[in-house]
Design a protein around this motif. Structure first.
Motif, PDB file in Angstrom:
ATOM      1  N   UNK A   1      29.908  44.219  31.267  1.00 29.30           N
ATOM      2  CA  UNK A   1      29.223  43.860  32.514  1.00 29.30           C
ATOM      3  C   UNK A   1      30.177  43.211  33.509  1.00 29.30           C
ATOM      4  N   UNK A   2      31.343  43.818  33.687  1.00 30.00           N
ATOM      5  CA  UNK A   2      32.357  43.241  34.570  1.00 30.00           C
ATOM      6  C   UNK A   2      33.204  44.350  35.176  1.00 30.00           C
ATOM      7  N   UNK A   3      33.937  43.985  36.229  1.00 28.67           N
ATOM      8  CA  UNK A   3      34.916  44.886  36.832  1.00 28.67           C
ATOM      9  C   UNK A   3      36.288  44.228  36.711  1.00 28.67           C
ATOM     10  N   UNK A   4      37.246  44.986  36.208  1.00 30.65           N
ATOM     11  CA  UNK A   4      38.609  44.510  36.036  1.00 30.65           C
ATOM     12  C   UNK A   4      39.541  45.197  37.032  1.00 30.65           C
ATOM     13  N   UNK A   5      40.695  44.606  37.225  1.00 38.17           N
ATOM     14  CA  UNK A   5      41.735  45.211  38.047  1.00 38.17           C
ATOM     15  C   UNK A   5      43.025  45.312  37.237  1.00 38.17           C
TER      16      UNK A   5
ATOM     17  N   UNK B   1      43.236  41.695  35.424  1.00 34.63           N
ATOM     18  CA  UNK B   1      42.507  40.485  35.801  1.00 34.63           C
ATOM     19  C   UNK B   1      41.054  40.849  36.044  1.00 34.63           C
ATOM     20  N   UNK B   2      40.189  39.841  36.044  1.00 33.34           N
ATOM     21  CA  UNK B   2      38.766  40.051  36.262  1.00 33.34           C
ATOM     22  C   UNK B   2      38.457  39.963  37.755  1.00 33.34           C
ATOM     23  N   UNK B   3      37.733  40.946  38.277  1.00 33.54           N
ATOM     24  CA  UNK B   3      37.317  40.922  39.684  1.00 33.54           C
ATOM     25  C   UNK B   3      35.944  40.296  39.821  1.00 33.54           C
ATOM     26  N   UNK B   4      34.993  40.792  39.060  1.00 29.17           N
ATOM     27  CA  UNK B   4      33.637  40.232  39.119  1.00 29.17           C
ATOM     28  C   UNK B   4      33.371  39.427  37.860  1.00 29.17           C
TER      29      UNK B   4
ATOM     30  N   UNK C   1      41.376  53.839  42.452  1.00 25.23           N
ATOM     31  CA  UNK C   1      42.547  53.198  43.014  1.00 25.23           C
ATOM     32  C   UNK C   1      42.148  52.377  44.230  1.00 25.23           C
ATOM     33  N   UNK C   2      42.877  51.288  44.482  1.00 25.71           N
ATOM     34  CA  UNK C   2      42.674  50.578  45.738  1.00 25.71           C
ATOM     35  C   UNK C   2      43.421  51.346  46.826  1.00 25.71           C
ATOM     36  N   UNK C   3      43.290  50.888  48.067  1.00 27.91           N
ATOM     37  CA  UNK C   3      43.865  51.637  49.182  1.00 27.91           C
ATOM     38  C   UNK C   3      45.390  51.650  49.180  1.00 27.91           C
ATOM     39  N   UNK C   4      46.001  50.667  48.556  1.00 26.55           N
ATOM     40  CA  UNK C   4      47.459  50.622  48.504  1.00 26.55           C
ATOM     41  C   UNK C   4      48.021  51.555  47.434  1.00 26.55           C
ATOM     42  N   UNK C   5      47.185  51.932  46.474  1.00 24.36           N
ATOM     43  CA  UNK C   5      47.651  52.742  45.362  1.00 24.36           C
ATOM     44  C   UNK C   5      48.396  51.959  44.307  1.00 24.36           C
ATOM     45  N   UNK C   6      48.427  50.635  44.446  1.00 28.97           N
ATOM     46  CA  UNK C   6      49.162  49.795  43.505  1.00 28.97           C
ATOM     47  C   UNK C   6      48.271  49.218  42.406  1.00 28.97           C
ATOM     48  N   UNK C   7      46.950  49.275  42.632  1.00 27.11           N
ATOM     49  CA  UNK C   7      46.025  48.692  41.671  1.00 27.11           C
ATOM     50  C   UNK C   7      44.880  49.653  41.382  1.00 27.11           C
ATOM     51  N   UNK C   8      44.260  49.447  40.221  1.00 27.96           N
ATOM     52  CA  UNK C   8      43.151  50.287  39.782  1.00 27.96           C
ATOM     53  C   UNK C   8      41.989  49.381  39.392  1.00 27.96           C
ATOM     54  N   UNK C   9      40.812  49.663  39.916  1.00 24.65           N
ATOM     55  CA  UNK C   9      39.609  48.930  39.532  1.00 24.65           C
ATOM     56  C   UNK C   9      38.896  49.709  38.423  1.00 24.65           C
ATOM     57  N   UNK C  10      38.376  48.960  37.449  1.00 27.11           N
ATOM     58  CA  UNK C  10      37.723  49.576  36.292  1.00 27.11           C
ATOM     59  C   UNK C  10      36.389  48.886  36.037  1.00 27.11           C
ATOM     60  N   UNK C  11      35.317  49.663  35.923  1.00 27.91           N
ATOM     61  CA  UNK C  11      34.026  49.088  35.534  1.00 27.91           C
ATOM     62  C   UNK C  11      33.912  49.122  34.016  1.00 27.91           C
TER      63      UNK C  11
END
Length: 226
Positions: free
Chosen positions: A160-164, A173-176, A145-155
């Motif tokens: 070979x990418x990180x999504x949100x 959406x794509x982060x990296x 989870x991000x610090x707000x608790x509203x989003x989740x990061x996924x590897x």
């Protein structure tokens, strides 16, 4: 204060002193019953509920333990149904302790559960179109989870990418950009909201902003390439 490590091939959880790194002890052993593990991979301290939440990967379940190693309860079983698990890998708990996010790796999806382990919702491209999962969530492994608790990061291990994702599991959406990390697995965020990603093939830690800007690459403790 302790640091807990999921010792996957030993089928146990190990504790170390956060101050000195000294080994303190372990709990768990090989098996499928209570107080047993079969290749555990993810562990998180649920501060709001003062407990450990562990993804017991090859038992296809999530376990709750006290910080002293006492078994509390478990949820999940092998399956593709809503709430079923197929080699759950990464796991995280929201700061308020109300949500548990699980990287359901071989079901190619992210599932959200309540604090008690009740299934709430999921994000899955694979179940809509079994061919498109190779572009989004091809064996997801890390989740936080991000610090707000509203989003989740996924590897996304094979992409070979990180999504949100948003916690409602309706927008991703794509982060990296693809290729910035190779075979990303574990990830977490710091108090500034930056994302630390374990780049397993390049043997380093990538530190990126939520917008994907690369801040640094850590290859050795005490040294970073900016």
């Amino acid at each position: 204060m302790q640091i807990f490590v999921a010792a996957r091939d030993l089928h146990q959880i190990q504790g170390y002193s956060a101050a000195t790194g000294q080994y303190i002890g372990h709990f768990g052993s090989y098996g499928s019953g209570p107080s047993c593990f079969f290749r555990p991979t993810g562990i998180v301290y649920d501060q709001a509920n003062d407990r450990l939440v562990i993804s017991d990967k090859d038992n296809h379940r999530v376990c709750f333990y006290s910080v002293t190693g006492q078994f509390l309860s478990t949820f999940g079983a092998n399956g593709h149904y809503e709430g079923g698990l197929n080699y759950p890998w990464g796991i995280d708990v929201s700061r308020d302790g109300t949500l548990i996010a699980v990287a359901d790796s071989r079901n190619h999806r992210i599932q959200i559960f309540s604090a008690s382990g009740q299934y709430l919702r999921k994000f899955s491209v694979f179940e809509v179109n079994p061919f498109e999962y190779k572009d989004i969530f091809n064996y997801p492994r890390g989740v936080c989870f991000d610090n707000s608790g509203k989003f989740i990061y996924v590897s996304d291990f094979n992409n070979n990418a990180v999504f949100m994702l948003n916690v409602e599991c309706t927008v991703q959406s794509v982060v990296t950009p693809r290729g910035q990390c190779l075979r990303p697995q574990g990830l977490t965020v710091d108090i500034a909201g930056n994302i630390f990603i374990c780049d397993t093939r390049r043997l380093c830690i990538r530190v990126v902003r939520p917008d994907g800007t690369l801040l640094s690459t850590i290859e050795e403790i005490g040294r970073a390439h900016v």
